[in-house]
Motif scaffolding. Sequence first.
Motif, short mmCIF file in Angstrom:
data_model
loop_
_atom_site.label_atom_id
_atom_site.label_comp_id
_atom_site.label_asym_id
_atom_site.label_seq_id
_atom_site.Cartn_x
_atom_site.Cartn_y
_atom_site.Cartn_z
N ASN A 247 -4.11 -3.68 9.01
CA ASN A 247 -3.07 -2.71 8.73
C ASN A 247 -1.77 -3.12 9.42
N LEU A 248 -0.68 -2.65 8.86
CA LEU A 248 0.64 -2.98 9.39
C LEU A 248 1.38 -1.69 9.67
N SER A 249 1.91 -1.55 10.88
CA SER A 249 2.72 -0.38 11.24
C SER A 249 4.19 -0.74 11.11
N VAL A 250 4.93 0.15 10.47
CA VAL A 250 6.36 -0.07 10.26
C VAL A 250 7.10 1.17 10.73
N SER A 251 8.11 0.96 11.57
CA SER A 251 8.95 2.07 12.03
C SER A 251 10.40 1.77 11.71
N VAL A 252 11.12 2.79 11.28
CA VAL A 252 12.55 2.66 11.02
C VAL A 252 13.26 3.84 11.65
N VAL A 253 14.49 3.61 12.04
CA VAL A 253 15.32 4.68 12.58
C VAL A 253 16.40 4.98 11.55
N LEU A 254 16.48 6.24 11.16
CA LEU A 254 17.45 6.70 10.18
C LEU A 254 18.51 7.51 10.91
N GLU A 255 19.77 7.11 10.73
CA GLU A 255 20.87 7.78 11.42
C GLU A 255 21.79 8.44 10.41
N ASN A 256 22.15 9.68 10.67
CA ASN A 256 23.12 10.39 9.85
C ASN A 256 24.48 10.26 10.54
N THR A 257 25.33 9.39 10.00
CA THR A 257 26.64 9.16 10.61
C THR A 257 27.69 10.13 10.08
N GLY A 258 27.28 11.03 9.18
CA GLY A 258 28.22 11.99 8.60
C GLY A 258 28.43 13.21 9.48
N GLN A 259 29.27 14.10 8.97
CA GLN A 259 29.60 15.33 9.70
C GLN A 259 28.81 16.53 9.19
N ARG A 260 27.93 16.29 8.22
CA ARG A 260 27.10 17.37 7.67
C ARG A 260 25.63 16.98 7.78
N ASP A 261 24.79 18.01 7.93
CA ASP A 261 23.35 17.77 7.91
C ASP A 261 22.98 17.17 6.56
N GLY A 262 21.98 16.32 6.55
CA GLY A 262 21.60 15.68 5.30
C GLY A 262 20.11 15.47 5.20
N GLU A 263 19.69 15.07 4.00
CA GLU A 263 18.31 14.73 3.74
C GLU A 263 18.27 13.39 3.02
N GLU A 264 17.20 12.65 3.23
CA GLU A 264 17.02 11.36 2.56
C GLU A 264 15.53 11.20 2.26
N VAL A 265 15.24 10.53 1.16
CA VAL A 265 13.88 10.13 0.85
C VAL A 265 13.81 8.64 1.17
N VAL A 266 13.18 8.33 2.29
CA VAL A 266 13.05 6.93 2.71
C VAL A 266 11.85 6.35 1.98
N GLN A 267 12.08 5.24 1.27
CA GLN A 267 11.05 4.60 0.47
C GLN A 267 10.73 3.24 1.08
N LEU A 268 9.45 2.93 1.18
CA LEU A 268 9.00 1.65 1.72
C LEU A 268 8.36 0.84 0.59
N TYR A 269 8.91 -0.34 0.34
CA TYR A 269 8.44 -1.22 -0.73
C TYR A 269 7.89 -2.51 -0.15
N LEU A 270 6.93 -3.09 -0.86
CA LEU A 270 6.32 -4.36 -0.50
C LEU A 270 6.52 -5.33 -1.66
N ARG A 271 6.87 -6.58 -1.35
CA ARG A 271 7.00 -7.61 -2.38
C ARG A 271 6.22 -8.84 -1.95
N TRP A 272 5.39 -9.34 -2.85
CA TRP A 272 4.69 -10.60 -2.64
C TRP A 272 5.67 -11.72 -2.96
N GLU A 273 5.79 -12.70 -2.09
CA GLU A 273 6.67 -13.84 -2.36
C GLU A 273 5.96 -14.85 -3.25
N GLN A 274 4.63 -14.85 -3.23
CA GLN A 274 3.84 -15.65 -4.15
C GLN A 274 2.46 -15.00 -4.26
N SER A 275 1.81 -15.20 -5.40
CA SER A 275 0.48 -14.64 -5.60
C SER A 275 -0.23 -15.47 -6.66
N SER A 276 -1.55 -15.48 -6.61
CA SER A 276 -2.33 -16.25 -7.58
C SER A 276 -2.39 -15.53 -8.94
#
Length: 113
Positions: free
Chosen positions: A1-30
């Motif tokens: 298993n792989l653990s992934v952590s990201v920090v999301l910062e709201n640099t705006g002046q209003r409260d906000g919401e985001e849907v953070v999506q995590l994608y995986l891409r194979w660089e090569q596959s059989s």
Amino acid sequence: NLSVSVVLENTGQRDGEEVVQLYLRWEQSSVPVPRWQLVAFRRVAVPAGRETKLSFQVVAEQRAVWAQDWRLEPGTFTLFAGGQQPGQQMRVPSEVLSARFTVTGAARPLRGC
């Protein structure tokens, strides 16, 4: 298993919401695989001027490929986390993370992992 952590910062002046999506891409596959595979997502509220840390788990099943049976293959993979699918320019880019990792060893059946 792989653990992934990201920090999301709201640099705006209003409260906000985001849907953070995590994608995986194979660089090569059989076998043919999708260009990007959505492996996790989370909707998060971030108050103005604040940041929040999100953690995701990428389990072995999410990087298995079908080659007459589900199997794990060694190789290089790219992970992308952001507010939209990689490569889309429908709004302001919101890339949070883009990183490559390599898995070494021999291909093996998923059920043996």
